[in-house]
Design a protein around this motif. Sequence first.
Motif, PDB file in Angstrom:
ATOM      1  N   ASP A 108      42.055  42.650  39.413  1.00 34.71           N
ATOM      2  CA  ASP A 108      40.788  42.516  38.687  1.00 34.71           C
ATOM      3  C   ASP A 108      40.967  41.860  37.319  1.00 34.71           C
ATOM      4  O   ASP A 108      40.353  42.266  36.319  1.00 34.71           O
ATOM      5  CB  ASP A 108      40.108  43.873  38.522  1.00 34.71           C
ATOM      6  CG  ASP A 108      39.618  44.444  39.850  1.00 34.71           C
ATOM      7  OD1 ASP A 108      39.372  43.647  40.765  1.00 34.71           O
ATOM      8  OD2 ASP A 108      39.498  45.675  39.953  1.00 34.71           O
ATOM      9  N   GLU A 110      43.429  41.996  35.361  1.00 34.65           N
ATOM     10  CA  GLU A 110      44.262  42.776  34.459  1.00 34.65           C
ATOM     11  C   GLU A 110      45.704  42.766  34.963  1.00 34.65           C
ATOM     12  O   GLU A 110      45.953  42.736  36.171  1.00 34.65           O
ATOM     13  CB  GLU A 110      43.759  44.213  34.353  1.00 34.65           C
ATOM     14  CG  GLU A 110      42.328  44.304  33.805  1.00 34.65           C
ATOM     15  CD  GLU A 110      41.821  45.735  33.751  1.00 34.65           C
ATOM     16  OE1 GLU A 110      42.444  46.612  34.399  1.00 34.65           O
ATOM     17  OE2 GLU A 110      40.809  45.984  33.081  1.00 34.65           O
ATOM     18  N   TRP A 112      49.607  44.572  34.503  1.00 34.46           N
ATOM     19  CA  TRP A 112      50.463  45.644  34.005  1.00 34.46           C
ATOM     20  C   TRP A 112      51.909  45.298  34.337  1.00 34.46           C
ATOM     21  O   TRP A 112      52.227  44.892  35.466  1.00 34.46           O
ATOM     22  CB  TRP A 112      50.134  46.980  34.658  1.00 34.46           C
ATOM     23  CG  TRP A 112      48.801  47.557  34.277  1.00 34.46           C
ATOM     24  CD1 TRP A 112      48.522  48.433  33.261  1.00 34.46           C
ATOM     25  CD2 TRP A 112      47.567  47.329  34.946  1.00 34.46           C
ATOM     26  NE1 TRP A 112      47.194  48.752  33.248  1.00 34.46           N
ATOM     27  CE2 TRP A 112      46.576  48.085  34.275  1.00 34.46           C
ATOM     28  CE3 TRP A 112      47.191  46.550  36.036  1.00 34.46           C
ATOM     29  CZ2 TRP A 112      45.247  48.099  34.659  1.00 34.46           C
ATOM     30  CZ3 TRP A 112      45.866  46.549  36.429  1.00 34.46           C
ATOM     31  CH2 TRP A 112      44.911  47.318  35.737  1.00 34.46           C
ATOM     32  N   ARG A 123      49.731  47.569  29.904  1.00 33.31           N
ATOM     33  CA  ARG A 123      48.793  46.480  30.144  1.00 33.31           C
ATOM     34  C   ARG A 123      49.062  45.370  29.149  1.00 33.31           C
ATOM     35  O   ARG A 123      49.278  45.626  27.955  1.00 33.31           O
ATOM     36  CB  ARG A 123      47.364  46.986  30.020  1.00 33.31           C
ATOM     37  CG  ARG A 123      46.313  45.937  30.343  1.00 33.31           C
ATOM     38  CD  ARG A 123      44.920  46.520  30.273  1.00 33.31           C
ATOM     39  NE  ARG A 123      43.911  45.498  30.359  1.00 33.31           N
ATOM     40  CZ  ARG A 123      42.598  45.727  30.283  1.00 33.31           C
ATOM     41  NH1 ARG A 123      42.170  46.974  30.117  1.00 33.31           N
ATOM     42  NH2 ARG A 123      41.744  44.728  30.365  1.00 33.31           N
ATOM     43  N   ASP A 125      48.614  40.724  28.435  1.00 36.38           N
ATOM     44  CA  ASP A 125      47.960  39.460  28.745  1.00 36.38           C
ATOM     45  C   ASP A 125      49.023  38.490  29.247  1.00 36.38           C
ATOM     46  O   ASP A 125      50.046  38.311  28.581  1.00 36.38           O
ATOM     47  CB  ASP A 125      47.294  38.899  27.486  1.00 36.38           C
ATOM     48  CG  ASP A 125      46.428  37.681  27.776  1.00 36.38           C
ATOM     49  OD1 ASP A 125      46.768  36.905  28.695  1.00 36.38           O
ATOM     50  OD2 ASP A 125      45.420  37.506  27.086  1.00 36.38           O
ATOM     51  N   ASP A 133      48.985  34.752  35.762  1.00 41.48           N
ATOM     52  CA  ASP A 133      48.576  36.000  36.395  1.00 41.48           C
ATOM     53  C   ASP A 133      48.939  35.901  37.882  1.00 41.48           C
ATOM     54  O   ASP A 133      48.383  35.063  38.592  1.00 41.48           O
ATOM     55  CB  ASP A 133      47.072  36.194  36.222  1.00 41.48           C
ATOM     56  CG  ASP A 133      46.552  37.477  36.846  1.00 41.48           C
ATOM     57  OD1 ASP A 133      47.309  38.123  37.605  1.00 41.48           O
ATOM     58  OD2 ASP A 133      45.388  37.822  36.592  1.00 41.48           O
ATOM     59  N   ARG A 237      45.948  50.370  40.193  1.00 40.71           N
ATOM     60  CA  ARG A 237      46.396  50.371  38.797  1.00 40.71           C
ATOM     61  C   ARG A 237      47.472  51.433  38.612  1.00 40.71           C
ATOM     62  O   ARG A 237      47.353  52.540  39.154  1.00 40.71           O
ATOM     63  CB  ARG A 237      45.223  50.649  37.865  1.00 40.71           C
ATOM     64  CG  ARG A 237      44.168  49.541  37.834  1.00 40.71           C
ATOM     65  CD  ARG A 237      43.015  49.934  36.940  1.00 40.71           C
ATOM     66  NE  ARG A 237      42.048  48.848  36.804  1.00 40.71           N
ATOM     67  CZ  ARG A 237      41.090  48.582  37.707  1.00 40.71           C
ATOM     68  NH1 ARG A 237      40.979  49.355  38.785  1.00 40.71           N
ATOM     69  NH2 ARG A 237      40.261  47.585  37.514  1.00 40.71           N
TER      70      ARG A 237
END
Length: 238
Positions: A108, A110, A112, A123, A125, A133, A237
């Motif tokens: 989604d 995000e 990690w 978490r 960027d 990503d 997650r």
Amino acid sequence: MSPSRRSLAALVVTGAALLLSACDGGGEDAAPTTAEPTAADRLEQARGVLVDAGSVHLALTGTDLPEDESSYIISAVGEGTMEPPAFTGTITARLAGIQADVPTVALDGELWVKLPFAPAHVRTDPADLGVPDPATLFDPEAGLVGLLPQTQDPQFGQRARAGAETVQEVTGTLPGETVTDLLLAGDASSPFDVTYALVEESWQVRTVEITGPFYPPATSTYTVTLDSYGAPVTVTRP
């Protein structure tokens, strides 16, 4: 013979001639023809197979990577889903000049990662790490699947055995911008060579090999191997 009888006889003769022509195959132009699939056809078929699978196991390896770059992906292994685009696995990367194996979860939008000596995933960027990503690789439109229809001048290459499988290679080029948008590395103004290995009969994409100026002026190669099509994958997650 009366006019009416002459007309009837003419109809009989004409009908017989048409029947004989049909029986002896006189209409050669009407014979069905079957065109052999082109390399572009096979890529489109492989694209559909990959999208329909919905999940896949991925292994990525880089070769001829420049040692003077401070941050880049060396290899990765894991699995992902396309709806939603997600990844779980381990990425081996060079981060600020240090090589590390980084357990990674992407979902989604995000990311990690569990960095060396860290007790748990944090978490972050992707841009902060200088890496893409990994979930985007599984996007059914903009990910690896999206490379196939953007391949320019696709041509059949060699047929070869790969273990128990027979693969048909398809070669071509990819626009630099297409590659850099996906992998966040490379010269967007230069084309990249690409070779796909497609498994005959199932037409699964088994490997994607991309070569070009990922870290100019050097020429490097990233090879992605895909298998376990459709196997159950759950990404959550941390």
